[in-house]
Scaffold this motif. Structure first.
Motif, PDB file in Angstrom:
ATOM      1  N   SER A   1       8.357   1.609   5.223  1.00  0.00           N
ATOM      2  CA  SER A   1       7.675   2.879   4.930  1.00  0.00           C
ATOM      3  C   SER A   1       8.671   4.023   4.873  1.00  0.00           C
ATOM      4  CB  SER A   1       6.636   3.203   6.012  1.00  0.00           C
ATOM      5  OG  SER A   1       5.580   2.299   5.980  1.00  0.00           O
ATOM      6  N   ILE A   2       9.568   4.052   5.842  1.00  0.00           N
ATOM      7  CA  ILE A   2      10.551   5.142   5.900  1.00  0.00           C
ATOM      8  C   ILE A   2      11.541   5.037   4.740  1.00  0.00           C
ATOM      9  CG2 ILE A   2      12.428   6.128   7.295  1.00  0.00           C
ATOM     10  CD1 ILE A   2      10.731   5.327   9.788  1.00  0.00           C
TER      11      ILE A   2
ATOM     12  N   GLU B   1      -7.845   5.975  10.845  1.00  0.00           N
ATOM     13  CA  GLU B   1      -7.857   5.389   9.509  1.00  0.00           C
ATOM     14  C   GLU B   1      -9.274   5.606   8.957  1.00  0.00           C
ATOM     15  OE1 GLU B   1      -6.027   1.938   7.011  1.00  0.00           O
ATOM     16  OE2 GLU B   1      -5.336   2.494   8.978  1.00  0.00           O
TER      17      GLU B   1
ATOM     18  N   SER C   1       4.380   6.615  10.503  1.00  0.00           N
ATOM     19  CA  SER C   1       5.820   6.307  10.451  1.00  0.00           C
ATOM     20  C   SER C   1       6.580   7.406   9.710  1.00  0.00           C
ATOM     21  CB  SER C   1       6.075   4.982   9.719  1.00  0.00           C
ATOM     22  OG  SER C   1       5.575   3.914  10.462  1.00  0.00           O
TER      23      SER C   1
ATOM     24  N   ALA D   1       1.891  -0.559  16.419  1.00  0.00           N
ATOM     25  CA  ALA D   1       2.946  -0.309  15.435  1.00  0.00           C
ATOM     26  C   ALA D   1       3.469   1.120  15.549  1.00  0.00           C
ATOM     27  CB  ALA D   1       2.413  -0.568  14.019  1.00  0.00           C
TER      28      ALA D   1
ATOM     29  N   ALA E   1       7.183  -0.608   9.183  1.00  0.00           N
ATOM     30  CA  ALA E   1       7.535   0.779   9.499  1.00  0.00           C
ATOM     31  C   ALA E   1       8.872   1.135   8.857  1.00  0.00           C
ATOM     32  CB  ALA E   1       7.595   0.982  11.015  1.00  0.00           C
TER      33      ALA E   1
ATOM     34  N   ARG F   1      -2.392  -4.059  -8.357  1.00  0.00           N
ATOM     35  CA  ARG F   1      -2.121  -2.946  -9.275  1.00  0.00           C
ATOM     36  C   ARG F   1      -0.640  -2.661  -9.466  1.00  0.00           C
ATOM     37  NH1 ARG F   1      -6.739  -0.837  -6.237  1.00  0.00           N
ATOM     38  NH2 ARG F   1      -5.185  -0.101  -4.751  1.00  0.00           N
TER      39      ARG F   1
ATOM     40  N   ASN G   1       9.413  -2.125  13.426  1.00  0.00           N
ATOM     41  CA  ASN G   1       8.884  -3.295  12.728  1.00  0.00           C
ATOM     42  C   ASN G   1       9.153  -3.190  11.226  1.00  0.00           C
ATOM     43  OD1 ASN G   1       6.662  -2.329  11.249  1.00  0.00           O
ATOM     44  ND2 ASN G   1       5.150  -3.340  12.513  1.00  0.00           N
TER      45      ASN G   1
ATOM     46  N   ALA H   1       1.458   3.616   8.405  1.00  0.00           N
ATOM     47  CA  ALA H   1       2.497   4.007   7.452  1.00  0.00           C
ATOM     48  C   ALA H   1       2.632   5.528   7.427  1.00  0.00           C
ATOM     49  CB  ALA H   1       2.171   3.473   6.061  1.00  0.00           C
TER      50      ALA H   1
ATOM     51  N   ALA I   1      -3.606   8.113  -3.484  1.00  0.00           N
ATOM     52  CA  ALA I   1      -3.611   8.672  -2.131  1.00  0.00           C
ATOM     53  C   ALA I   1      -4.297   7.751  -1.146  1.00  0.00           C
ATOM     54  CB  ALA I   1      -4.322  10.017  -2.143  1.00  0.00           C
ATOM     55  N   GLU I   2      -5.381   7.124  -1.557  1.00  0.00           N
ATOM     56  CA  GLU I   2      -6.159   6.325  -0.610  1.00  0.00           C
ATOM     57  C   GLU I   2      -5.387   5.094  -0.136  1.00  0.00           C
ATOM     58  OE1 GLU I   2      -9.540   4.369  -2.362  1.00  0.00           O
ATOM     59  OE2 GLU I   2      -8.638   4.463  -4.340  1.00  0.00           O
ATOM     60  N   SER I   3      -4.241   4.857  -0.756  1.00  0.00           N
ATOM     61  CA  SER I   3      -3.504   3.650  -0.397  1.00  0.00           C
ATOM     62  C   SER I   3      -2.651   3.770   0.857  1.00  0.00           C
ATOM     63  CB  SER I   3      -2.609   3.213  -1.560  1.00  0.00           C
ATOM     64  OG  SER I   3      -3.401   2.605  -2.542  1.00  0.00           O
ATOM     65  N   PHE I   4      -2.627   4.946   1.493  1.00  0.00           N
ATOM     66  CA  PHE I   4      -1.829   5.103   2.703  1.00  0.00           C
ATOM     67  C   PHE I   4      -2.552   4.563   3.925  1.00  0.00           C
ATOM     68  CE2 PHE I   4       1.533   8.337   1.758  1.00  0.00           C
ATOM     69  CZ  PHE I   4       2.517   7.572   2.348  1.00  0.00           C
ATOM     70  N   ASN I   5      -1.940   3.683   4.685  1.00  0.00           N
ATOM     71  CA  ASN I   5      -2.604   3.324   5.933  1.00  0.00           C
ATOM     72  C   ASN I   5      -2.100   4.189   7.079  1.00  0.00           C
ATOM     73  OD1 ASN I   5      -0.618   2.065   7.521  1.00  0.00           O
ATOM     74  ND2 ASN I   5      -1.492   0.043   7.333  1.00  0.00           N
TER      75      ASN I   5
ATOM     76  N   ARG J   1       0.833  -1.213   0.000  1.00  0.00           N
ATOM     77  CA  ARG J   1       0.000   0.000   0.000  1.00  0.00           C
ATOM     78  C   ARG J   1       0.857   1.248   0.000  1.00  0.00           C
ATOM     79  NH1 ARG J   1      -4.577   0.290   4.586  1.00  0.00           N
ATOM     80  NH2 ARG J   1      -4.972   2.307   3.623  1.00  0.00           N
ATOM     81  N   THR J   2       1.875   1.256   0.871  1.00  0.00           N
ATOM     82  CA  THR J   2       2.749   2.425   0.961  1.00  0.00           C
ATOM     83  C   THR J   2       3.514   2.621  -0.347  1.00  0.00           C
ATOM     84  OG1 THR J   2       2.998   1.945   3.303  1.00  0.00           O
ATOM     85  CG2 THR J   2       4.535   3.517   2.362  1.00  0.00           C
TER      86      THR J   2
ATOM     87  N   GLU K   1       2.619   1.766  -3.323  1.00  0.00           N
ATOM     88  CA  GLU K   1       1.731   2.311  -4.351  1.00  0.00           C
ATOM     89  C   GLU K   1       1.451   3.796  -4.108  1.00  0.00           C
ATOM     90  OE1 GLU K   1      -2.337   0.967  -4.518  1.00  0.00           O
ATOM     91  OE2 GLU K   1      -2.357   1.164  -6.707  1.00  0.00           O
ATOM     92  N   ALA K   2       1.177   4.131  -2.836  1.00  0.00           N
ATOM     93  CA  ALA K   2       0.864   5.534  -2.504  1.00  0.00           C
ATOM     94  C   ALA K   2       2.017   6.458  -2.883  1.00  0.00           C
ATOM     95  CB  ALA K   2       0.554   5.663  -1.011  1.00  0.00           C
TER      96      ALA K   2
END
Lengths: 263, 263
Positions: free
Chosen positions: A251-252, B218, B251, B131, A248, A167, A245, B248, B241-245, A134-135, A137-138
């Motif tokens: 993501s960074i 969320e 973080s 997390a 995380a 995707r 984790n 994440a 944009a909607e793909s960010f949780n 997800r991250t 892709e975003a």
């Protein structure tokens, strides 16, 4: 057209769904994977996933008419199911009553030497895999590179990914070491992340141009064979290192890979 | 000294453990929370958590002697339990057979005006809460600010946090708006994160000195009442944009808050 109603657990289609939901082996053998949820199934249809079977309850047809229309327009076969069968098939606490069997995607074989890729070296936790995708892709990453053992069709990973695993371009490889060597030969920067604080800081790393960054398993990190062939990068930490984790850290890293381009 | 063996589900201590594990109400009413796992319980003991009761199986005593010693040295009471009771108490698939009832921590009331804080505005998902606290601790954040409704003692959140919710300074507040106004009055920068792409980019935001950054639920994000009183920041995204949780996004925000100081 009204679809036929399936009622029994012994129906071959129901048995296939459950087998494919439950094990990676059944997924591989059938070339199929199992999705659950109105939104996820509709997203799958919308991005061109081949849906070989859709199962839905009458309640779902009332509640999610638009999403179901999107799904049914792409489904080779569809059946109604009873609420009891929906409970039986579901892995969630409040099933929405929409399920699809889908054909596995064609994965990519080409890597764009100017793109930015995240390579996952045996990331086992499906929730982490989903979150990372997800991250990725975003942030507009070019694609994920995964080893053959990485089960991108695990239903938990697919749910956590909210469609991004369907995707994002995904490159699957049997030999990550060879693939990374190939990327290096094409002029890409190849990095591996490590908690080792003597490694280069991500803030001082050159992420311009084509980049592959490898992240490892929660717990064990990137395995030695790969670590040794890569430039090592680390996220400098002020606190307790063990508290990071895998999702995380990824993501960074993903953020640092694109940071210069988004700002 | 050999501890007594508990065998029955109707034992008052077992009933208390289960009640406290299951609901936030029972936790509040008893001022207790429930932890499971040899590592997590030993980490709790090591950071000064008051352990009122430890329950363990004979198998766990063989398998985790060092961790159990750490725990038992701090436990006001301890009992052995049968494998069946361990299964009964556990929320995990392969229980390790170590459980503790602990006293809730004293939360902080003071905010260091020079510190960097993450404020959670109704982050409901316990896995995300855990997390985020791990990442906050790893990056050396001064503390978390949570609203009273946020259940930091949820067993899932505690497991995902791997002890960081027991070690990080945590400020609990009934009125986040008032607390943020107070932080502003003390000269701190107060930001709220939003997916709104017209907000200031995190890469162009001043995170020097004392900072509070608010992240939201969320789905719904930071609620309007708070959003309106804060400077808005956003993580620029190239992809969907909607793909960010939530975890994440948190973080990346946490990282940007400390990035200048770690590099």
């Amino acid at each position: 057209m009204e679809h036929l109603l399936l009622t029994g657990r012994t129906n071959e289609r129901i048995k296939l769904c459950l087998a494919v939901r439950k094990t990676a082996k059944a997924r591989r053998e059938n070339g199929l994977f199992f999705l659950e949820g109105a939104r996820l199934c509709a997203d799958a249809a919308a991005c061109g996933t081949v849906i070989s079977l859709c199962l839905y309850t009458d309640r779902a047809a009332e509640k999610y008419p638009d999403r179901l229309e999107t799904i049914l327009a792409c489904a080779a076969q569809a059946f109604r199911i009873t609420p009891a069968l929906s409970e039986y098939l579901s892995e969630t606490q409040s099933p929405q009553g929409v399920f699809c069997l889908c054909e596995m995607r064609q994965t990519q074989t080409q890597i764009d030497p100017h793109g930015k890729y995240l390579a996952l070296s045996f990331v086992q936790n499906p929730d982490n895999l989903g979150a990372v995708s997800r991250t990725a892709e975003a942030l507009g990453i070019a694609g994920l590179i995964v080893e053959n053992g990485c089960d991108i069709y695990n239903p938990k990973a697919q749910r956590a990914a909210m469609g991004s695993l369907l995707r994002l371009p995904i490159v699957q490889t049997q030999d990550l070491c060879a693939l990374l060597a190939d990327c290096r030969a094409k002029g890409m920067h190849v990095y591996a992340s490590t908690p080792d604080s003597t490694a280069a800081k991500v803030t001082e790393t050159d992420f311009s141009g084509g980049v592959v960054c490898v992240v490892g398993n929660e717990g064990n990190g990137v395995r030695d064979e790969i670590l040794q062939s890569c430039d090592k990068v680390t996220i400098p930490m002020a606190g307790r290192a063990e508290s990071f984790n895998a999702a995380a850290a990824a993501s960074i890293l993903l953020w640092e890979m694109v940071r210069g381009e988004t700002s």
